[in-house]
Write a protein that holds these residues in place. Sequence first.
Motif, PDB file in Angstrom:
ATOM      1  N   GLU A  31      -0.472  11.196  10.133  1.00 21.03           N
ATOM      2  CA  GLU A  31      -0.701  10.133   9.156  1.00 21.03           C
ATOM      3  C   GLU A  31       0.146   8.898   9.446  1.00 21.03           C
ATOM      4  OE1 GLU A  31      -3.024  10.036   6.818  1.00 21.03           O
ATOM      5  OE2 GLU A  31      -3.723  11.925   7.707  1.00 21.03           O
ATOM      6  N   ASN A  35      -1.139   5.225  10.741  1.00 24.85           N
ATOM      7  CA  ASN A  35      -0.822   3.953  10.077  1.00 24.85           C
ATOM      8  C   ASN A  35      -0.279   2.933  11.077  1.00 24.85           C
ATOM      9  OD1 ASN A  35      -1.657   4.835   7.608  1.00 24.85           O
ATOM     10  ND2 ASN A  35       0.411   5.203   6.784  1.00 24.85           N
ATOM     11  N   GLY A 119      -1.931  10.251   3.600  1.00 25.81           N
ATOM     12  CA  GLY A 119      -1.457   8.954   4.045  1.00 25.81           C
ATOM     13  C   GLY A 119       0.056   8.892   4.044  1.00 25.81           C
TER      14      GLY A 119
END
Length: 694
Positions: A31, A35, A119
């Motif tokens: 995650e 990003n 996330g």
Amino acid sequence: MKQGSIGVTTENIFPVIKKFLYSDHEIFLRELVANAVDATQKIKALADSGEFKGELGDLTIHIEADSDAKTLKIIDNGLGMTEEEVNKYINQIAFSSAGEFLEKYKDQLSSIIGHFGLGFYSAFMVSKKVEIDTLSWKDGAEAVSWTCEGNPEYEMGKGTRTTRGTTITLHLDDEETEFAQRGKIEQLLKKYCKFMPVPIAFGKKQEWKDGKYVDTDKDNIINDVEPLWAKNPKDIKDEDYLKFYNYLYPGSEEPLFYIHLNVDYPFHLTGILYFPKIKDRIDVHTDKIQLYCNQMFVTDSVKNIVPEFLTLLHGVIDSPDIPLNVSRSYLQSDANVKKISGYITKKVADRLEEIFKNDREQFEKKWDNLKLFIEYGMLTDEKFCERAMKFFLLKNCDGKFFPVEDYTKAIETLQKDKDGRLVYLYATDKTEQYRHIEAAKNKGYDVLLMDCPLDPHFVSLLENKLENSSFARVDSDIIDNLIRKEDREKPQLSDSETDELNIIFNKVMPEGSHYLVGADNLGENGEPVVITQSEFMRRYRDMASVGGGMNFYGELPETYNITVNMENPLIKKMLEEKQDCCGKELTDIDARIAESEKARKEAEKANAQSSSDGDKEAGKTAETDATAETGTAAENVAELRDRRKDILEKFADGNTILHQVTGLALLSNGMLKGKALADFIRNSYEVVGKAFTK
Ligand code: ADP
Ligand code: MG
């Protein structure tokens, strides 16, 4: 230093994150790297559009693990964030979406979490404290620092970054310090990030110097930013595909074929699928297809995304159009997923047909390893089945291959029975069924080899697809019965003769199975006794044994047909011996049975008449009499039948011909084992001994 409280609706999401995600906590790394990749792609896009006019510089993402400090850093040179953005994206959106996510999927979390991360907040699965240090690309932006210690309070202040981008620092929980170990991180990066589209450096490349490994000044790049499936198929050679296969599955046997998938409309999907060699069920590995979303590894379980039979394939599928943030059961009904699944099935069929048409030799050579896969597909996927009928190969016992249509033409003239039905003969074991195969060949018939574990089901499928056709295993009856040419003259036996044969043969057959005894004329030179097993029963038993909800058949006892050849001299002799030894006695019993039966019938008749008479009282006495009479007659018959059976069984027990001919028939079917086999051999020596040492 500013302080604030994160706006979460769920009371406190941190314990929840830890509790629910415990088993899959390693996905935090994917995650965070994702990003960083997003941030890098975004700055590139801003540069492309002309909005960002500065230098892009080196965009490599760096991962740094420090096992002493128990920290892990993810550093990107992406677009960075302003204070306002941190507030919006991290404090409000990320938190609330994480909260919502948990609320929504609480019950099914463990099943979907591997496919859809939380996330940014997944960082708290492994950290007691997370720091963000970020500098936005925007003119005049200042570095921002954000710190949060795994509770809804955070601190924000001035950051230290002097170059554009973001540094995420994880202070690992005491139980999670393995995520600061070089080996662990390397393994996770290889698993989740090996095809991400931006270079990812993990430490420096090392070299062997003075008896130990030392860092060089070159970055250790762990990923391939342009994996083979993302390239244009025109630029790829055969060996590149094989090399890539070997990279995905080191040490695996070379695949049979591959397909490059590439579609832009109505959905976006790329990928490469390989056909592995599959010989039997032990060989089967599903879950070998890796699913990516824009080069980010999502899962290696593609169930419900591709049709089940395709999970036998290996390779990669990359599609941003597969919804991953939904539960698996929902996936199946998703319109996009349906289209994708249909597309892949079609591509697989296209490719197989292409090889079938253009390179038959290769296709035949690899057929044995492909067959299970294709049969599985045909049995479970209607559309694929339709396509595959064109390239499915039937193989006969001589190892020759035929497309189904050609085979039908080849056997059409000879193998039609008297009703115009085409009979396909097949064997499942060339050695065990040798005699039956030879018998069929002697008639000019061809015999297919159907030795694959799915064949029992597949034979039924073919029977459905091919009009006016049936399949019969060569040993399921004598060959003249398998393909009946005209109504043959069968021996005319009386009920009592048929019953005698039945008693005699059942007496000498092994216990535990059912035997249906019948007489036939197979010629003077035909074998005396032929044992077969009916196609229907055997096929259903076989199907049950490979699964498919037919266990009922699996539990029935074996049933065999015993055909007695009345024209064979040994059978004639044996029946003569029976006549000599107990013919008179039997004729006598038979006559008495017939008499009793006659008496019973007459009594029944009288009974029926009297009960239709008007006088109730009279009717009643007549009825009682009649019942009593039929009762004794029936008792008599049963007793007589028992006597008859005793006599015949005694004869069967002592008859050498009977023992020898049934023994040989059993032996040639592989049905004599253990004590029965030993007894047969000993008796045979005795017989031979008597014949030669007289
Ligand atoms: P998602 O990636 O699905 O949007 P995340 O929780 O992973 O959700 O991230 C929330 C937001 O935080 C991102 O959309 C992005 O705007 C911002 N963000 C996270 N990490 C970074 C980073 N390394 N650089 C810039 N922005 C980031
Ligand atoms: Mg994200």
